[in-house]
Design a protein around this motif. Structure first.
Motif, short mmCIF file in Angstrom:
data_model
loop_
_atom_site.label_atom_id
_atom_site.label_comp_id
_atom_site.label_asym_id
_atom_site.label_seq_id
_atom_site.Cartn_x
_atom_site.Cartn_y
_atom_site.Cartn_z
N UNK A 191 4.20 -35.03 8.12
CA UNK A 191 3.53 -35.42 6.88
C UNK A 191 2.59 -34.29 6.44
N UNK A 192 2.57 -34.01 5.14
CA UNK A 192 1.77 -32.90 4.62
C UNK A 192 1.08 -33.32 3.32
N UNK A 193 -0.23 -33.27 3.32
CA UNK A 193 -0.98 -33.62 2.11
C UNK A 193 -1.84 -32.45 1.67
N UNK A 194 -1.97 -32.31 0.35
CA UNK A 194 -2.90 -31.34 -0.22
C UNK A 194 -3.97 -32.13 -0.96
N UNK A 195 -5.22 -31.95 -0.57
CA UNK A 195 -6.32 -32.65 -1.23
C UNK A 195 -7.10 -31.70 -2.13
N UNK A 196 -7.40 -32.17 -3.33
CA UNK A 196 -8.33 -31.47 -4.23
C UNK A 196 -9.41 -32.47 -4.59
#
Lengths: 362, 362
Positions: free
Chosen positions: B158-163
């Motif tokens: 699983x891969x998330x990018x948070x801004x």
């Protein structure tokens, strides 16, 4: 292709609230968002799924979380502009259209507001033909479509892009973020090409919602609303009539859980009915006997005006009609039952189609 | 610029575990990851922050979560390849180097493994000069550097990018994901340009860790390890010597919380010492009197071999030396105290520098 005006939106909101089976949020809030967007940006163009070019990118849009929260935590209006920007940048492709993932008071309206605001058409189709509480509960999932990449944002401006290994992980991670972000977020999920939409979307939910809404509107002004006419129109089953005697409700882990008890009136006098829900109505019992279960639709309308009642608006003393509707055939497959049948929600019972259950002798 | 060999890595792991002030994870696990990466990909190049071009992109890398979990949930080895790919794609720029965000058994080692695997240099600097439990607790934050975009991945893929809108929101959202993803994840965070690193990173943590580790290694073979020599080398204060009589520990919300009680020995006989921690040691009391608080460093070493003990390895009966160290001056500013002082962690007391506390007459 057709254009939607304010009256159409009023009718869709009303009809979708019925298909929302108690969940899908308050149609009043959803409707306001859509009407405002149309006022600001002009009417919305609806297209059928067959009108979408095979390689065009479509992004379904929705609110995620407990609908009760949305009432006090209004969107700031820029969420989906940011969702489109983030997803277009991430996917390197322009978004051609949006569509709902489910039918419901809020989630039928949000894609309409998005379509107006972003100047894209909305597709007359969805992934449930009703409402369900979790992200993997869509016909897209049954066809192996991935929910990733998925964008999640809130009214404060936090924006996350999730790429998960399967759709249940999207549900789990997005739900954790939803709870942390205050209980409701705006999402863009299951980005699909036109050819995928054609293969797996449920057709015509907006037109069907509008017809239901129109029928309710035209009936609700009658002194005694013609319930039979509505049932015939939507091909529905009358399950019970009664007065709500108890409502238990709990908001936890980002969902509204609860049970409503109804004391029979008219021909149901002396009997009781119980409906259990997790955002949406899941199980209806008449006495000890189960009369309908998920994925078939269990809807409640107010007997005074046949307007649909969402689970967060249930209250003691209301006189209600409980209606059952057949679900889309895609939900009646093995993978469909596994994904949204009674056992998934923790009920130790098999799914039996509503028309079979009601055939049994009383 | 210099190259690090296996011995250097052993020493850094040992020394960083001391600076980890009880947190930062098991140096054994971290060391294995770094040694394996060097065996597979060759030695790592260390550069000073002044050697980084002003416009080069640097991505600090780390493990996030409760270090106790990592022992049973080993990385799959591809996490950071995916983090680099995702961040380079998202930012549209090649990553020039990596660096630690903190000193600690695991989080000093992970950037070394990443540097070896990805073939990039590692910067001899970090954002804490010690370990802290939350993401906004870095000197980068004090200088207004944003933690976004941030990448989070797990051993499943699983891969998330948070801004996010601020660094505390990054902490909150990433923590919610960490818990949902099983209690430990791998992250790339606070992407910075060379000019930012020069302005706000704490200089030389790797060299300092290596010196401490070397001193411990050379001393630990003595029958009675020369504690005074180590204290002089690291400019540390002896706070207490004793035998652990009680350890209370709880893993919740993605952190290790706890308290350790120590009964005095030698010149401390008859006295007790208590250290409270949240991943890292936060407060040390001798009797009723506070002798050191965060952000100053409270470290524990085993009296038998002066090897640092992490909070998850504390056990009844161990004979320990409690050491205090001055924190970096950046933590002693108003914003520093607000970010990591005792009040942030819920203690109703002001920060008083350790050297002031120890000046008071006993």
């Amino acid at each position: 292709m057709r254009k939607l005006d304010a009256q159409a939106i009023e009718d869709i909101a009303l009809g979708a609230a019925l298909l929302g089976t108690g969940g899908g949020g308050d149609p009043y809030i959803g409707k306001l968002m859509a009407l405002q967007a149309i006022k600001d940006h002009g009417p919305v163009t609806v297209i059928s799924k067959d009108e979408v070019p095979d390689d065009a990118l479509v992004l379904p849009t929705a609110m995620m979380g407990a609908p009760t929260v949305l009432i006090e935590k209004i969107a700031n209006g820029c969420e989906f502009k940011k969702v489109f920007e983030a997803m277009e940048k991430h996917m390197g492709k322009k978004i051609y259209a949006t569509m709902p993932i489910e039918a419901g008071g809020v989630n039928s309206m949000i894609p309409l507001a998005v379509a107006a605001q972003m100047g894209v058409p909305i597709i007359d189709g969805d992934g449930m033909g009703r409402a369900f509480p979790e992200l993997q509960m869509v016909t897209y999932h049954l066809h192996g479509v991935t929910s990733s990449p998925m964008a999640i944002t809130d009214e404060k401006g936090n924006m996350s892009i999730l790429n998960t290994i399967n759709n249940k992980w999207s549900e789990n991670l997005a739900r954790a973020l939803t709870v942390e972000q205050g209980g409701s977020v705006m999402i863009g999920i299951y980005p699909m090409e036109g050819r995928q939409i054609k293969a797996c979307a449920i057709d015509g939910v907006m037109t069907f919602s509008q017809e239901i809404g129109k029928a309710i509107r035209e009936s609700s002004s009658h002194e005694t609303p013609p319930v039979e006419q509505l049932l015939e129109k939507i091909n529905g089953y009358e399950l019970f009539r009664g007065k709500i005697s108890d409502v238990r409700r709990e908001t936890k882990e980002g969902f509204n859980f609860g049970t409503v008890k109804i004391d029979g009136i008219e021909s149901y006098k002396g009997e009781t009915c119980q409906v259990e829900f997790q955002n949406e109505n899941l199980i209806a019992k008449r006495g000890d006997r189960v009369v309908a279960t998920t994925p078939d639709l269990i809807c409640m309308v107010d007997l005074e005006n046949i307007i649909p009642i969402t689970t967060d608006a249930l209250k003691y003393g209301s006189r209600v009609l409980v209606i059952g509707l057949k679900c889309d055939d895609q939900w009646r497959t093995d993978k469909g039952i596994e994904t949204v049948g009674p056992r998934y929600f923790g009920y130790d019972m098999d799914y039996i189609p509503i028309e079979e259950r009601l055939k049994e002798v009383w």
